[in-house]
Write a protein that holds these residues in place. Structure first.
Motif, PDB file in Angstrom:
ATOM      1  N   ASP A  24       0.828  -1.208   0.000  1.00  0.00           N
ATOM      2  CA  ASP A  24       0.000   0.000   0.000  1.00  0.00           C
ATOM      3  C   ASP A  24       0.861   1.257   0.000  1.00  0.00           C
ATOM      4  OD1 ASP A  24      -2.192  -1.628   0.050  1.00  0.00           O
ATOM      5  OD2 ASP A  24      -2.566  -1.401   2.194  1.00  0.00           O
ATOM      6  N   MET A  25       1.891   1.255   0.830  1.00  0.00           N
ATOM      7  CA  MET A  25       2.780   2.401   0.915  1.00  0.00           C
ATOM      8  C   MET A  25       3.522   2.610  -0.402  1.00  0.00           C
ATOM      9  SD  MET A  25       5.667   3.214   3.827  1.00  0.00           S
ATOM     10  CE  MET A  25       4.455   3.132   5.155  1.00  0.00           C
ATOM     11  N   ALA A  26       3.976   1.508  -1.002  1.00  0.00           N
ATOM     12  CA  ALA A  26       4.686   1.600  -2.275  1.00  0.00           C
ATOM     13  C   ALA A  26       3.776   2.142  -3.374  1.00  0.00           C
ATOM     14  CB  ALA A  26       5.225   0.226  -2.672  1.00  0.00           C
ATOM     15  N   PHE A  27       2.522   1.728  -3.356  1.00  0.00           N
ATOM     16  CA  PHE A  27       1.582   2.203  -4.373  1.00  0.00           C
ATOM     17  C   PHE A  27       1.363   3.708  -4.241  1.00  0.00           C
ATOM     18  CE2 PHE A  27      -2.681   3.145  -5.924  1.00  0.00           C
ATOM     19  CZ  PHE A  27      -2.600   2.640  -7.218  1.00  0.00           C
ATOM     20  N   CYS A  28       1.161   4.189  -3.017  1.00  0.00           N
ATOM     21  CA  CYS A  28       0.952   5.622  -2.802  1.00  0.00           C
ATOM     22  C   CYS A  28       2.203   6.417  -3.141  1.00  0.00           C
ATOM     23  CB  CYS A  28       0.537   5.880  -1.357  1.00  0.00           C
ATOM     24  SG  CYS A  28      -1.103   5.246  -0.955  1.00  0.00           S
ATOM     25  N   LEU A  29       3.358   5.849  -2.854  1.00  0.00           N
ATOM     26  CA  LEU A  29       4.609   6.507  -3.223  1.00  0.00           C
ATOM     27  C   LEU A  29       4.700   6.683  -4.732  1.00  0.00           C
ATOM     28  CD1 LEU A  29       8.086   5.860  -1.718  1.00  0.00           C
ATOM     29  CD2 LEU A  29       7.820   5.828  -4.191  1.00  0.00           C
ATOM     30  N   GLY A  30       4.356   5.622  -5.466  1.00  0.00           N
ATOM     31  CA  GLY A  30       4.381   5.694  -6.923  1.00  0.00           C
ATOM     32  C   GLY A  30       3.396   6.712  -7.470  1.00  0.00           C
ATOM     33  N   GLN A  31       2.213   6.786  -6.873  1.00  0.00           N
ATOM     34  CA  GLN A  31       1.221   7.757  -7.324  1.00  0.00           C
ATOM     35  C   GLN A  31       1.685   9.188  -7.048  1.00  0.00           C
ATOM     36  OE1 GLN A  31      -1.937   7.160  -8.961  1.00  0.00           O
ATOM     37  NE2 GLN A  31      -0.747   5.301  -9.282  1.00  0.00           N
ATOM     38  N   GLY A  32       2.325   9.387  -5.886  1.00  0.00           N
ATOM     39  CA  GLY A  32       2.833  10.710  -5.564  1.00  0.00           C
ATOM     40  C   GLY A  32       3.927  11.150  -6.515  1.00  0.00           C
ATOM     41  N   LEU A  33       4.842  10.248  -6.823  1.00  0.00           N
ATOM     42  CA  LEU A  33       5.915  10.561  -7.758  1.00  0.00           C
ATOM     43  C   LEU A  33       5.367  10.941  -9.121  1.00  0.00           C
ATOM     44  CD1 LEU A  33       8.622   7.815  -7.073  1.00  0.00           C
ATOM     45  CD2 LEU A  33       8.932  10.283  -6.851  1.00  0.00           C
ATOM     46  N   ARG A  34       4.418  10.179  -9.585  1.00  0.00           N
ATOM     47  CA  ARG A  34       3.943  10.323 -10.960  1.00  0.00           C
ATOM     48  C   ARG A  34       2.908  11.437 -11.126  1.00  0.00           C
ATOM     49  NH1 ARG A  34       2.706  11.550 -14.994  1.00  0.00           N
ATOM     50  NH2 ARG A  34       2.309  10.470 -16.955  1.00  0.00           N
ATOM     51  N   SER A  35       1.985  11.555 -10.162  1.00  0.00           N
ATOM     52  CA  SER A  35       0.840  12.442 -10.386  1.00  0.00           C
ATOM     53  C   SER A  35       0.620  13.504  -9.325  1.00  0.00           C
ATOM     54  CB  SER A  35      -0.432  11.593 -10.535  1.00  0.00           C
ATOM     55  OG  SER A  35      -0.309  10.694 -11.616  1.00  0.00           O
ATOM     56  N   GLY A  36       1.473  13.569  -8.314  1.00  0.00           N
ATOM     57  CA  GLY A  36       1.372  14.648  -7.351  1.00  0.00           C
ATOM     58  C   GLY A  36       0.612  14.305  -6.080  1.00  0.00           C
ATOM     59  N   PRO A  37       0.525  15.268  -5.157  1.00  0.00           N
ATOM     60  CA  PRO A  37      -0.047  14.996  -3.833  1.00  0.00           C
ATOM     61  C   PRO A  37      -1.526  14.640  -3.838  1.00  0.00           C
ATOM     62  CG  PRO A  37       0.378  17.353  -4.132  1.00  0.00           C
ATOM     63  CD  PRO A  37       1.028  16.648  -5.279  1.00  0.00           C
ATOM     64  N   ARG A  38      -2.320  15.266  -4.711  1.00  0.00           N
ATOM     65  CA  ARG A  38      -3.755  14.960  -4.727  1.00  0.00           C
ATOM     66  C   ARG A  38      -3.997  13.500  -5.093  1.00  0.00           C
ATOM     67  NH1 ARG A  38      -7.411  18.896  -8.047  1.00  0.00           N
ATOM     68  NH2 ARG A  38      -8.943  17.495  -7.085  1.00  0.00           N
ATOM     69  N   ALA A  39      -3.282  13.016  -6.100  1.00  0.00           N
ATOM     70  CA  ALA A  39      -3.434  11.620  -6.514  1.00  0.00           C
ATOM     71  C   ALA A  39      -2.957  10.681  -5.415  1.00  0.00           C
ATOM     72  CB  ALA A  39      -2.662  11.366  -7.802  1.00  0.00           C
ATOM     73  N   ALA A  40      -1.885  11.057  -4.736  1.00  0.00           N
ATOM     74  CA  ALA A  40      -1.364  10.217  -3.659  1.00  0.00           C
ATOM     75  C   ALA A  40      -2.373  10.095  -2.523  1.00  0.00           C
ATOM     76  CB  ALA A  40      -0.043  10.791  -3.143  1.00  0.00           C
ATOM     77  N   ILE A  41      -2.969  11.220  -2.130  1.00  0.00           N
ATOM     78  CA  ILE A  41      -3.963  11.200  -1.052  1.00  0.00           C
ATOM     79  C   ILE A  41      -5.206  10.428  -1.484  1.00  0.00           C
ATOM     80  CG2 ILE A  41      -5.509  12.642   0.317  1.00  0.00           C
ATOM     81  CD1 ILE A  41      -3.301  14.785   0.286  1.00  0.00           C
ATOM     82  N   ALA A  42      -5.615  10.620  -2.737  1.00  0.00           N
ATOM     83  CA  ALA A  42      -6.782   9.889  -3.244  1.00  0.00           C
ATOM     84  C   ALA A  42      -6.514   8.391  -3.283  1.00  0.00           C
ATOM     85  CB  ALA A  42      -7.148  10.396  -4.635  1.00  0.00           C
ATOM     86  N   ALA A  43      -5.321   8.011  -3.729  1.00  0.00           N
ATOM     87  CA  ALA A  43      -4.957   6.587  -3.766  1.00  0.00           C
ATOM     88  C   ALA A  43      -4.975   6.005  -2.358  1.00  0.00           C
ATOM     89  CB  ALA A  43      -3.584   6.414  -4.402  1.00  0.00           C
ATOM     90  N   SER A  44      -4.463   6.770  -1.400  1.00  0.00           N
ATOM     91  CA  SER A  44      -4.474   6.316  -0.010  1.00  0.00           C
ATOM     92  C   SER A  44      -5.900   6.161   0.498  1.00  0.00           C
ATOM     93  CB  SER A  44      -3.704   7.315   0.866  1.00  0.00           C
ATOM     94  OG  SER A  44      -3.619   6.855   2.192  1.00  0.00           O
ATOM     95  N   GLY A  45      -6.794   7.060   0.062  1.00  0.00           N
ATOM     96  CA  GLY A  45      -8.197   6.937   0.440  1.00  0.00           C
ATOM     97  C   GLY A  45      -8.839   5.684  -0.126  1.00  0.00           C
ATOM     98  N   GLY A  46      -8.525   5.357  -1.379  1.00  0.00           N
ATOM     99  CA  GLY A  46      -9.049   4.139  -1.987  1.00  0.00           C
ATOM    100  C   GLY A  46      -8.552   2.898  -1.266  1.00  0.00           C
ATOM    101  N   ILE A  47      -7.274   2.902  -0.920  1.00  0.00           N
ATOM    102  CA  ILE A  47      -6.694   1.769  -0.191  1.00  0.00           C
ATOM    103  C   ILE A  47      -7.342   1.635   1.185  1.00  0.00           C
ATOM    104  CG2 ILE A  47      -4.586   1.012   0.992  1.00  0.00           C
ATOM    105  CD1 ILE A  47      -3.041   2.081  -1.460  1.00  0.00           C
ATOM    106  N   ALA A  48      -7.549   2.764   1.855  1.00  0.00           N
ATOM    107  CA  ALA A  48      -8.170   2.736   3.182  1.00  0.00           C
ATOM    108  C   ALA A  48      -9.591   2.175   3.112  1.00  0.00           C
ATOM    109  CB  ALA A  48      -8.181   4.142   3.783  1.00  0.00           C
ATOM    110  N   LEU A  49     -10.336   2.579   2.089  1.00  0.00           N
ATOM    111  CA  LEU A  49     -11.690   2.045   1.931  1.00  0.00           C
ATOM    112  C   LEU A  49     -11.643   0.553   1.653  1.00  0.00           C
ATOM    113  CD1 LEU A  49     -14.718   2.367   1.696  1.00  0.00           C
ATOM    114  CD2 LEU A  49     -14.420   3.036  -0.706  1.00  0.00           C
ATOM    115  N   GLY A  50     -10.710   0.127   0.824  1.00  0.00           N
ATOM    116  CA  GLY A  50     -10.562  -1.299   0.533  1.00  0.00           C
ATOM    117  C   GLY A  50     -10.254  -2.092   1.792  1.00  0.00           C
TER     118      GLY A  50
END
Length: 202
Positions: A24-50
Motif C-alpha cells: 500500500d505504501m509503495a503504491f501511494c509513493l508511486g502515485q505521488g511521484l507520478r501524479s502529485g499529492p492529490r493523486a497520492a492522497i486519493a490513492a491512499s483513500g481508496g486503499i483505506a476504503l478497501g
C-alpha cells in the motif's frame, strides 16, 4: 462496545503495522511521484476504503471462504496481478503515444481501491490480527471488527498519504513528463504484481 484495555493495546499495534513499509505504501509513493499529492492522497483513500471493506467481510465471516477455498484465493490474486501489470503497460504505452496528463484524483482513488480489494492477503491478515483484540463479552463482534478496521484504515490513510505527498515533492523536482517518472511508476506496479504473484495462502 470495544473493551478499553484491548483498545489501548490495539492502538500501538495498529500504528506499528501502518508504519511498516508494504504494498500500500509503495503504491501511494508511486502515485505521488507520478501524479502529485492529490493523486497520492486519493490513492491512499481508496486503499483505506478497501481495507475497511476487507474488515467488514472478515467480520461477516466471508473471509473464511478465502481462507479455506484455494480457488477463491487464486482467482482474486491473479486478477490483481493482471491489473497491476496492465497499469504498468498503460503507464509506458500512453507516454509513448502522447504526453499524457497525470492521473486524476478520482482515478487514483479507484485504482487504489481495486488494488487493495484484489489482494486476498489483506483479508487473511485481518482474520489473523483483529480477532486477537475482539472480546465477545464486550458486545457485537461485527461492531468491534468495524471499529478496529476503521482505526487501521484511518491510520493507513494518514501514513500512506503522507508518504505519497512527500514523494510528490521529489517528482516535482524531476522534469515534468520525464520518462524517468514513467519507468519508476511502471516498476512499482510490476514489483507489486510480482509480490502478489508469489504470495502463499499461509
Amino acid at each position: 462496545m470495544v473493551d478499553p484495555v484491548m483498545l489501548l493495546a490495539f492502538v500501538p499495534a495498529g500504528l506499528a503495522l501502518n508504519l511498516t513499509p508494504g504494498a500500500d505504501m509503495a503504491f501511494c509513493l508511486g502515485q505521488g511521484l507520478r501524479s502529485g499529492p492529490r493523486a497520492a492522497i486519493a490513492a491512499s483513500g481508496g486503499i483505506a476504503l478497501g481495507a475497511f471493506v476487507h474488515t467488514l467481510l472478515a467480520g461477516l465471516g466471508l473471509g473464511a471462504l478465502v481462507a479455506t477455498v484455494p480457488l477463491a484465493f487464486e482467482v482474486i490474486r491473479w486478477v490483481g496481478v493482471a491489473y497491476l501489470v496492465w497499469l504498468a503497460v498503460q503507464t509506458l504505452r500512453h507516454r509513448a503515444v502522447t504526453d499524457a496528463p497525470p492521473v486524476s484524483a478520482a482515478r487514483a482513488f479507484r485504482t487504489g481501491l481495486f488494488v487493495n480489494l484484489t489482494n486476498p492477503k489483506v483479508i487473511l491478515f485481518v482474520l489473523a490480527f483483529v480477532p486477537q483484540f475482539v472480546v465477545p463479552q464486550a458486545g457485537s463482534v461485527l461492531g468491534q471488527f468495524l471499529i478496529f478496521g476503521a482505526m487501521l484504515s484511518l491510520g493507513g490513510f494518514v501514513i500512506n498519504g503522507l508518504v505519497g505527498v512527500f514523494a510528490s515533492g521529489l517528482g516535482q523536482r524531476l522534469a515534468r513528463g520525464s520518462r524517468v517518472l514513467d519507468w519508476i511508476t511502471a516498476t512499482v506496479f510490476v514489483g507489486l504484481a510480482a509480490r502478489l504473484a508469489i504470495l502463499e495462502r499461509a
